[in-house]
Design an enzyme around this catalytic site. Structure first.
Site, PDB file in Angstrom:
ATOM      1  N   ARG A 111       0.894  -1.181   0.000  1.00  0.00           N
ATOM      2  CA  ARG A 111       0.000   0.000   0.000  1.00  0.00           C
ATOM      3  C   ARG A 111       0.918   1.214   0.000  1.00  0.00           C
ATOM      4  NH1 ARG A 111      -5.353   1.435   3.435  1.00  0.00           N
ATOM      5  NH2 ARG A 111      -6.101   0.029   1.816  1.00  0.00           N
ATOM      6  N   HIS A 138      -7.278   0.748  -6.583  1.00  0.00           N
ATOM      7  CA  HIS A 138      -7.518  -0.086  -5.396  1.00  0.00           C
ATOM      8  C   HIS A 138      -8.194  -1.398  -5.853  1.00  0.00           C
ATOM      9  CE1 HIS A 138      -7.827  -1.213  -1.339  1.00  0.00           C
ATOM     10  NE2 HIS A 138      -8.713  -0.355  -0.877  1.00  0.00           N
ATOM     11  N   GLN A 141     -10.113  -3.925  -3.479  1.00  0.00           N
ATOM     12  CA  GLN A 141     -11.427  -3.482  -2.999  1.00  0.00           C
ATOM     13  C   GLN A 141     -12.503  -3.745  -4.044  1.00  0.00           C
ATOM     14  OE1 GLN A 141     -12.147  -1.937   0.186  1.00  0.00           O
ATOM     15  NE2 GLN A 141     -14.147  -2.631  -0.519  1.00  0.00           N
ATOM     16  N   ASP A 230     -17.141   7.128  -1.852  1.00  0.00           N
ATOM     17  CA  ASP A 230     -15.904   7.002  -1.068  1.00  0.00           C
ATOM     18  C   ASP A 230     -15.649   8.363  -0.422  1.00  0.00           C
ATOM     19  OD1 ASP A 230     -13.432   6.136  -0.094  1.00  0.00           O
ATOM     20  OD2 ASP A 230     -12.426   6.157  -2.045  1.00  0.00           O
ATOM     21  N   CYS A 270     -16.285   1.593   0.401  1.00  0.00           N
ATOM     22  CA  CYS A 270     -15.115   0.774   0.745  1.00  0.00           C
ATOM     23  C   CYS A 270     -14.730   0.920   2.212  1.00  0.00           C
ATOM     24  CB  CYS A 270     -13.946   1.094  -0.167  1.00  0.00           C
ATOM     25  SG  CYS A 270     -13.334   2.789  -0.014  1.00  0.00           S
ATOM     26  N   ARG A 298     -13.549  -8.680   1.651  1.00  0.00           N
ATOM     27  CA  ARG A 298     -12.152  -8.402   1.320  1.00  0.00           C
ATOM     28  C   ARG A 298     -11.311  -9.640   1.627  1.00  0.00           C
ATOM     29  NH1 ARG A 298      -9.921  -3.234   1.247  1.00  0.00           N
ATOM     30  NH2 ARG A 298      -8.001  -4.369   0.793  1.00  0.00           N
TER      31      ARG A 298
HETATM   32  N1  NVA Z   1      -9.899   6.498  -1.659  1.00  0.00           N
HETATM   33  C1  NVA Z   1      -9.546   6.169  -0.300  1.00  0.00           C
HETATM   34  C2  NVA Z   1      -9.806   4.708  -0.050  1.00  0.00           C
HETATM   35  C3  NVA Z   1      -9.482   4.256   1.351  1.00  0.00           C
HETATM   36  C4  NVA Z   1      -9.665   2.787   1.528  1.00  0.00           C
HETATM   37  C5  NVA Z   1      -8.081   6.524  -0.059  1.00  0.00           C
HETATM   38  O1  NVA Z   1      -7.268   6.311  -0.966  1.00  0.00           O
HETATM   39  O2  NVA Z   1      -7.753   7.020   1.021  1.00  0.00           O
HETATM   40  N1   CP Z   2     -11.191  -0.153   2.333  1.00  0.00           N
HETATM   41  C1   CP Z   2      -9.931  -0.198   2.784  1.00  0.00           C
HETATM   42  O1   CP Z   2      -8.998  -0.437   2.033  1.00  0.00           O
HETATM   43  O2   CP Z   2      -9.810  -0.007   4.115  1.00  0.00           O
HETATM   44  P1   CP Z   2      -8.462   0.220   4.926  1.00  0.00           P
HETATM   45  O3   CP Z   2      -7.914   1.554   4.510  1.00  0.00           O
HETATM   46  O4   CP Z   2      -8.891   0.210   6.361  1.00  0.00           O
HETATM   47  O5   CP Z   2      -7.508  -0.884   4.620  1.00  0.00           O
END
Ligand code: NVA
Ligand code: CP
Length: 315
Positions: A111, A138, A141, A230, A270, A298
């Site tokens: 990540r 992502h 997800q 989101d 998500c 997930r």
């Molecule tokens: N779009 C959000 C998703 C978090 C799971 C982010 O990138 O922070």
């Molecule tokens: N939806 C998602 O990826 O959640 P986290 O940021 O908690 O991993």
């Protein structure tokens, strides 16, 4: 069991478009079976003695818990690394990190910020690399979201998904999925926060009709089988928070938008969610919301993904 994938040319999962529709059909079927086994307390440990390294350069709850628990349940173990707690935070080159880490483990989940960073790591990795979220995509997800849709409503082909909010990593990934799996995304974002079609489709021409842009979010929800949104501010964009709050004020999924969708439309997010910002509490906590199934899935979907990347097609 069928043969394992050759370790000399690992298959990565960096974007949703990295797999074919046929591969997704297989992974969704496997996720269903793996979920059934888990619910029945049936031991299933095909990844005995295998190790997953997880590298987090951004915060996480769901991704971390689902990969850790999932890998453990499959018989394997995991290593958890963060930027601050590893040499990544002290400027060790990403390619050197890839060489070192991928000689010790069987799978790597990352990540991070720019997609180029995960691509660079994958280029020098001896083992499959999974995108656990980047600024651009992502895929894990959306894998879980579509698996959840299939569980509740059957095939997503021919259906309409309404995306209300930021043209972010989730939105870009929905576009890729729609192109590949034969459904349509109705996208509504505020001006200046549009989806990046060039990025989503990598310069290719997308399947005609796989997405449609709406300036009015309620119109985007018209007739949709799934409404999803989101956060207004994704991780890494916190400096824009105040500006975004103003720009996104009309992009809150409310009961009126849900009423414009199909009567049996699902709502997904998500998570983490901000009630009163991108979604009304009545919607996310209401009867059409499947956000907890989505979050649970997930783990099941990623177990199927890890099985596929390491062992290939299983019966
Ligand atoms: N779009 C959000 C998703 C978090 C799971 C982010 O990138 O922070
Ligand atoms: N939806 C998602 O990826 O959640 P986290 O940021 O908690 O991993």
């Amino acid at each position: 069991m069928t043969s394992a994938m050759p370790s000399s040319s690992p298959r990565h999962y960096l974007q949703f478009s990295d797999f074919t529709a046929a591969e997704y059909a297989h992974i969704f079927a496997r996720a269903l079976d793996i979920k059934r086994k888990f619910k029945a307390f049936e031991k299933y440990q095909p990844l005995n003695d295998r190790t997953l390294a997880m590298i987090f350069e951004k915060a996480s709850t769901r991704t971390r818990v689902s990969f850790e628990a999932g890998m453990y349940q499959l018989g394997g173990s995991f290593v958890h690394l963060t930027t601050e707690g590893s040499q990544l935070g002290r400027s060790e080159p990403i390619n050197d990190s890839a060489e070192v880490i991928s000689r010790r483990v069987d799978l790597v989940m990352i990540r991070t910020f720019e997609q180029t960073k995960i691509e660079d790591f994958a280029a020098d990795s001896r083992v499959p690399v999974i995108n656990g979220l980047t600024n651009e995509f992502h895929p894990c997800q959306i894998l879980a979201d579509i698996f959840t849709f299939i569980e509740h409503r059957g095939s997503i082909a021919g259906k309409v998904v309404a995306w209300v909010g930021d043209g972010n990593n989730m939105a870009n990934t929905w576009l890729q999925a729609a192109d590949l799996l034969g459904f349509t995304v109705h996208v509504s974002t505020p001006n200046g926060y549009e989806v990046d079609e060039k990025l989503a489709f990598g310069g290719r021409t997308a399947r005609a009709g796989c997405y449609k842009i709406f300036s009015n979010p309620k119109e985007a929800c018209q007739g949709a089988h799934l409404v999803t949104t989101d956060v207004w501010t994704s991780m890494g964009y916190e400096a824009e928070n105040e500006e975004r709050r103003k720009a996104f004020a009309n992009w809150c999924v409310d009961v009126d938008m849900m009423a414009a969708a199909q009567p049996d439309a699902l709502f997904m997010h998500c998570l983490p969610a901000h009630r009163g910002e991108e979604v009304q509490a009545e919607v996310i906590d209401g009867p059409q919301s499947v956000v907890w199934d989505e979050a649970e899935n997930r783990m099941h979907a990623q177990k199927a993904l890890m099985e596929y990347l390491l062992l290939g097609r299983q019966a």
